[in-house]
Design a protein around this motif. Sequence first.
Motif, PDB file in Angstrom:
ATOM      1  N   GLU A   1      -4.579   6.126  -9.731  1.00 11.62           N
ATOM      2  CA  GLU A   1      -4.441   4.829 -10.392  1.00 11.62           C
ATOM      3  C   GLU A   1      -3.354   3.975  -9.751  1.00 11.62           C
ATOM      4  O   GLU A   1      -2.246   4.428  -9.494  1.00 11.62           O
ATOM      5  CB  GLU A   1      -4.098   5.048 -11.865  1.00 11.62           C
ATOM      6  N   GLY A   2      -3.699   2.714  -9.495  1.00 15.04           N
ATOM      7  CA  GLY A   2      -2.720   1.765  -8.969  1.00 15.04           C
ATOM      8  C   GLY A   2      -2.546   1.819  -7.468  1.00 15.04           C
ATOM      9  O   GLY A   2      -1.778   1.042  -6.908  1.00 15.04           O
ATOM     10  N   ILE A   3      -3.250   2.729  -6.790  1.00 14.55           N
ATOM     11  CA  ILE A   3      -3.108   2.871  -5.342  1.00 14.55           C
ATOM     12  C   ILE A   3      -4.400   2.405  -4.676  1.00 14.55           C
ATOM     13  O   ILE A   3      -5.449   3.032  -4.840  1.00 14.55           O
ATOM     14  CB  ILE A   3      -2.807   4.323  -4.939  1.00 14.55           C
ATOM     15  N   GLY A   4      -4.325   1.306  -3.928  1.00 12.25           N
ATOM     16  CA  GLY A   4      -5.509   0.769  -3.290  1.00 12.25           C
ATOM     17  C   GLY A   4      -6.409   0.049  -4.276  1.00 12.25           C
ATOM     18  O   GLY A   4      -6.090  -0.106  -5.461  1.00 12.25           O
ATOM     19  N   ASP A   5      -7.541  -0.412  -3.783  1.00 10.68           N
ATOM     20  CA  ASP A   5      -8.526  -1.063  -4.645  1.00 10.68           C
ATOM     21  C   ASP A   5      -9.918  -0.616  -4.237  1.00 10.68           C
ATOM     22  O   ASP A   5     -10.079   0.266  -3.380  1.00 10.68           O
ATOM     23  CB  ASP A   5      -8.387  -2.586  -4.597  1.00 10.68           C
ATOM     24  N   SER A   6     -10.926  -1.206  -4.833  1.00 16.72           N
ATOM     25  CA  SER A   6     -12.301  -0.751  -4.619  1.00 16.72           C
ATOM     26  C   SER A   6     -12.763  -0.924  -3.181  1.00 16.72           C
ATOM     27  O   SER A   6     -13.740  -0.300  -2.753  1.00 16.72           O
ATOM     28  CB  SER A   6     -13.249  -1.499  -5.560  1.00 16.72           C
ATOM     29  N   ASN A   7     -12.087  -1.770  -2.423  1.00 17.82           N
ATOM     30  CA  ASN A   7     -12.476  -2.001  -1.028  1.00 17.82           C
ATOM     31  C   ASN A   7     -11.801  -1.048  -0.053  1.00 17.82           C
ATOM     32  O   ASN A   7     -12.112  -1.050   1.140  1.00 17.82           O
ATOM     33  CB  ASN A   7     -12.139  -3.451  -0.628  1.00 17.82           C
ATOM     34  N   ASP A   8     -10.859  -0.252  -0.545  1.00 16.24           N
ATOM     35  CA  ASP A   8     -10.098   0.637   0.327  1.00 16.24           C
ATOM     36  C   ASP A   8     -10.692   2.035   0.369  1.00 16.24           C
ATOM     37  O   ASP A   8     -11.115   2.579  -0.657  1.00 16.24           O
ATOM     38  CB  ASP A   8      -8.643   0.749  -0.169  1.00 16.24           C
ATOM     39  N   GLU A   9     -10.704   2.627   1.562  1.00 14.15           N
ATOM     40  CA  GLU A   9     -10.902   4.061   1.641  1.00 14.15           C
ATOM     41  C   GLU A   9      -9.618   4.722   1.160  1.00 14.15           C
ATOM     42  O   GLU A   9      -8.522   4.170   1.314  1.00 14.15           O
ATOM     43  CB  GLU A   9     -11.225   4.478   3.068  1.00 14.15           C
ATOM     44  N   TRP A  10      -9.729   5.904   0.576  1.00  9.43           N
ATOM     45  CA  TRP A  10      -8.558   6.511  -0.055  1.00  9.43           C
ATOM     46  C   TRP A  10      -8.035   7.666   0.804  1.00  9.43           C
ATOM     47  O   TRP A  10      -8.788   8.279   1.566  1.00  9.43           O
ATOM     48  CB  TRP A  10      -8.921   7.003  -1.462  1.00  9.43           C
TER      49      TRP A  10
ATOM     50  N   GLU B   1       8.305   4.473   4.114  1.00 13.38           N
ATOM     51  CA  GLU B   1       7.721   4.394   5.449  1.00 13.38           C
ATOM     52  C   GLU B   1       7.139   5.751   5.801  1.00 13.38           C
ATOM     53  O   GLU B   1       7.588   6.786   5.310  1.00 13.38           O
ATOM     54  CB  GLU B   1       8.792   4.021   6.490  1.00 13.38           C
ATOM     55  N   ILE B   2       6.154   5.748   6.679  1.00 17.11           N
ATOM     56  CA  ILE B   2       5.607   7.016   7.137  1.00 17.11           C
ATOM     57  C   ILE B   2       6.626   7.731   8.025  1.00 17.11           C
ATOM     58  O   ILE B   2       7.520   7.106   8.595  1.00 17.11           O
ATOM     59  CB  ILE B   2       4.290   6.814   7.913  1.00 17.11           C
ATOM     60  N   VAL B   3       6.498   9.042   8.121  1.00 17.40           N
ATOM     61  CA  VAL B   3       7.280   9.826   9.088  1.00 17.40           C
ATOM     62  C   VAL B   3       6.538   9.729  10.411  1.00 17.40           C
ATOM     63  O   VAL B   3       5.431  10.262  10.558  1.00 17.40           O
ATOM     64  CB  VAL B   3       7.424  11.278   8.614  1.00 17.40           C
ATOM     65  N   ALA B   4       7.130   9.027  11.360  1.00 20.77           N
ATOM     66  CA  ALA B   4       6.408   8.585  12.554  1.00 20.77           C
ATOM     67  C   ALA B   4       5.756   9.729  13.308  1.00 20.77           C
ATOM     68  O   ALA B   4       4.611   9.609  13.767  1.00 20.77           O
ATOM     69  CB  ALA B   4       7.350   7.806  13.465  1.00 20.77           C
ATOM     70  N   ASP B   5       6.468  10.845  13.481  1.00 20.31           N
ATOM     71  CA  ASP B   5       5.875  11.888  14.311  1.00 20.31           C
ATOM     72  C   ASP B   5       4.815  12.705  13.578  1.00 20.31           C
ATOM     73  O   ASP B   5       4.224  13.624  14.156  1.00 20.31           O
ATOM     74  CB  ASP B   5       6.948  12.801  14.921  1.00 20.31           C
TER      75      ASP B   5
ATOM     76  N   LEU C   1      -3.123   2.648   3.650  1.00 14.81           N
ATOM     77  CA  LEU C   1      -2.637   2.299   2.308  1.00 14.81           C
ATOM     78  C   LEU C   1      -1.116   2.246   2.257  1.00 14.81           C
ATOM     79  O   LEU C   1      -0.537   1.414   1.545  1.00 14.81           O
ATOM     80  CB  LEU C   1      -3.173   3.291   1.283  1.00 14.81           C
ATOM     81  N   MET C   2      -0.467   3.134   2.991  1.00 15.39           N
ATOM     82  CA  MET C   2       1.003   3.102   3.025  1.00 15.39           C
ATOM     83  C   MET C   2       1.492   1.774   3.588  1.00 15.39           C
ATOM     84  O   MET C   2       2.428   1.165   3.065  1.00 15.39           O
ATOM     85  CB  MET C   2       1.514   4.266   3.883  1.00 15.39           C
ATOM     86  N   SER C   3       0.848   1.329   4.662  1.00 22.49           N
ATOM     87  CA  SER C   3       1.241   0.060   5.283  1.00 22.49           C
ATOM     88  C   SER C   3       0.902  -1.123   4.385  1.00 22.49           C
ATOM     89  O   SER C   3       1.689  -2.072   4.256  1.00 22.49           O
ATOM     90  CB  SER C   3       0.532  -0.083   6.635  1.00 22.49           C
ATOM     91  N   LYS C   4      -0.251  -1.061   3.742  1.00 18.95           N
ATOM     92  CA  LYS C   4      -0.722  -2.180   2.930  1.00 18.95           C
ATOM     93  C   LYS C   4       0.072  -2.349   1.646  1.00 18.95           C
ATOM     94  O   LYS C   4       0.390  -3.480   1.247  1.00 18.95           O
ATOM     95  CB  LYS C   4      -2.200  -1.958   2.594  1.00 18.95           C
ATOM     96  N   GLN C   5       0.429  -1.250   0.989  1.00 20.58           N
ATOM     97  CA  GLN C   5       0.956  -1.344  -0.372  1.00 20.58           C
ATOM     98  C   GLN C   5       2.409  -0.901  -0.537  1.00 20.58           C
ATOM     99  O   GLN C   5       3.074  -1.335  -1.473  1.00 20.58           O
ATOM    100  CB  GLN C   5       0.074  -0.501  -1.305  1.00 20.58           C
ATOM    101  N   PHE C   6       2.923  -0.068   0.363  1.00 17.68           N
ATOM    102  CA  PHE C   6       4.220   0.549   0.098  1.00 17.68           C
ATOM    103  C   PHE C   6       5.258   0.315   1.193  1.00 17.68           C
ATOM    104  O   PHE C   6       6.258   1.021   1.253  1.00 17.68           O
ATOM    105  CB  PHE C   6       4.035   2.059  -0.132  1.00 17.68           C
ATOM    106  N   ASP C   7       5.025  -0.657   2.060  1.00 17.38           N
ATOM    107  CA  ASP C   7       5.976  -0.946   3.129  1.00 17.38           C
ATOM    108  C   ASP C   7       7.353  -1.285   2.552  1.00 17.38           C
ATOM    109  O   ASP C   7       7.500  -2.206   1.738  1.00 17.38           O
ATOM    110  CB  ASP C   7       5.471  -2.113   3.973  1.00 17.38           C
TER     111      ASP C   7
END
Length: 467
Positions: free
Chosen positions: A362-371, A227-231, A406-412
């Motif tokens: 590699e392996g993070i996001g896809d061609s439609n995602d901003e990085w 999860e992200i560090v909220a603050d 990307l964190m929300s989409k792939q690593f929740d």
Amino acid sequence: MAQNFGKTCVLLFVSPTLWPQPNASAAGVRTASLIKYFESSKQGTFKRVDYGCGLNETKNDIKGIPPGVRTHHLPLNRGEEMRTFLHSEMNRDLKVVVFDRFFAEEAYSSYFHKERPDVLRVLDMQDMHALRYHREALVKNLDFSNNDDRFACFKDASYMKSTPLAYQTNSDNLSSAKYLQSSLMRELSAIHRSDLTLVCSPFEYELLTCKFGVPTEKLVHASFFTEIVADCYPTSDDMNIDSQTMSNNHENRRDFVALGGFKHPPNVDQVFVLKHLWPKIRSKIPDAKLNVYGSFPTQRVQQLDDKRNGFFVHGYIDDLNEALRFSKVLLAPLRFGAGIKGKIIDAWRYGCPVVTTPIGAEGIGDSNDEWGGLVAADEQEFIEFATKLYNDKTLWMKCKSAARHLMSKQFDAERNLSIVYDVVVNAAENLHHRRSIDYLSAILWQNSMRSTEYMSRWIELKESIRN
């Protein structure tokens, strides 16, 4: 699904050489997350989660293990001790074992196959070792002929698509080729012998299914759980909550940072690449520093420390908050590796954009995602991207926003862990059916194919005679 499995089951994680150390490696973070989730009382399926290791534990070794998890010393090549352990009263309800990487499966799976066929055998790959070894060999071969260009590997379009081969005779280094072939066969054999395999990277999932023919029902995508560090990502309503929230701002962050434990060869290689690139980056940003953190630095790595020129090798750090909260950009010039790169995920958790290579991305996001940063495929591009991301506030904020997406989409964490949990429980509930149609696994378990078991038994016999 989980309710049908009962609430009296035991799950065991095992490794021949590693205790989970979340502050030492990305793999340690991932294993600790799995242990904590399966052990959590809210799941209600497993009454106990244990961890066994071939090495004796120390206080530092078990820092990453929740208090409710039992630990066991399971020495290698000790068949009688393993049989006693598996048939003990405390393991009567053992239903799932998780092997931490393929060499753990090699070391322990034969005992479970023979003594406890009622236990689901799960392999956690962490990353695909054979792919990493293959890429490392390619990079080293290129280094001999391209001493001045650390990014020569990326100039060959085939590099990122190259995969280990089952058989190769046209190699200049036949012993190296045989080692790489052996690594691939060992890893694939461990996957096929297991009932289920956890795969961290979507790239490797596709490689295993499409290139190496592993059935999809034997695999589950089990990426990072975080999860992200909220603050570090405050909303507009939070902007005045406290001084730490200011770490959200481009202006209040400074310096570059690099992460990676030095028992992992890609991280050792990375720091030497950074040492090569750093003078050119610093010439463009004279007041910037590069802080390098990582457990187990060798003397050779420590000697790279050059405070006068802003290159600081700190070694181990107990709390990533200290390293990442106020750092402006993470540099990760990885030339080889596999799996999802934990250093990038850690940086994004703390709102720190990244400059890396195609290997790092590699392996993070896809061609439609901003990085969540910039991806460079040559030295000059890397230097320019590092400088630009450091100085350009608008770009920096855009990359930080993409990192959060990307964190929300792939690593929740909750979503990914619940998927793994449900698949493991379902596989355990349907163990008999799964094995009844897994013909390749049955073939590999024939005596003529079980070289790893017989090697272990030979070592045990030799050591018993010696003693």
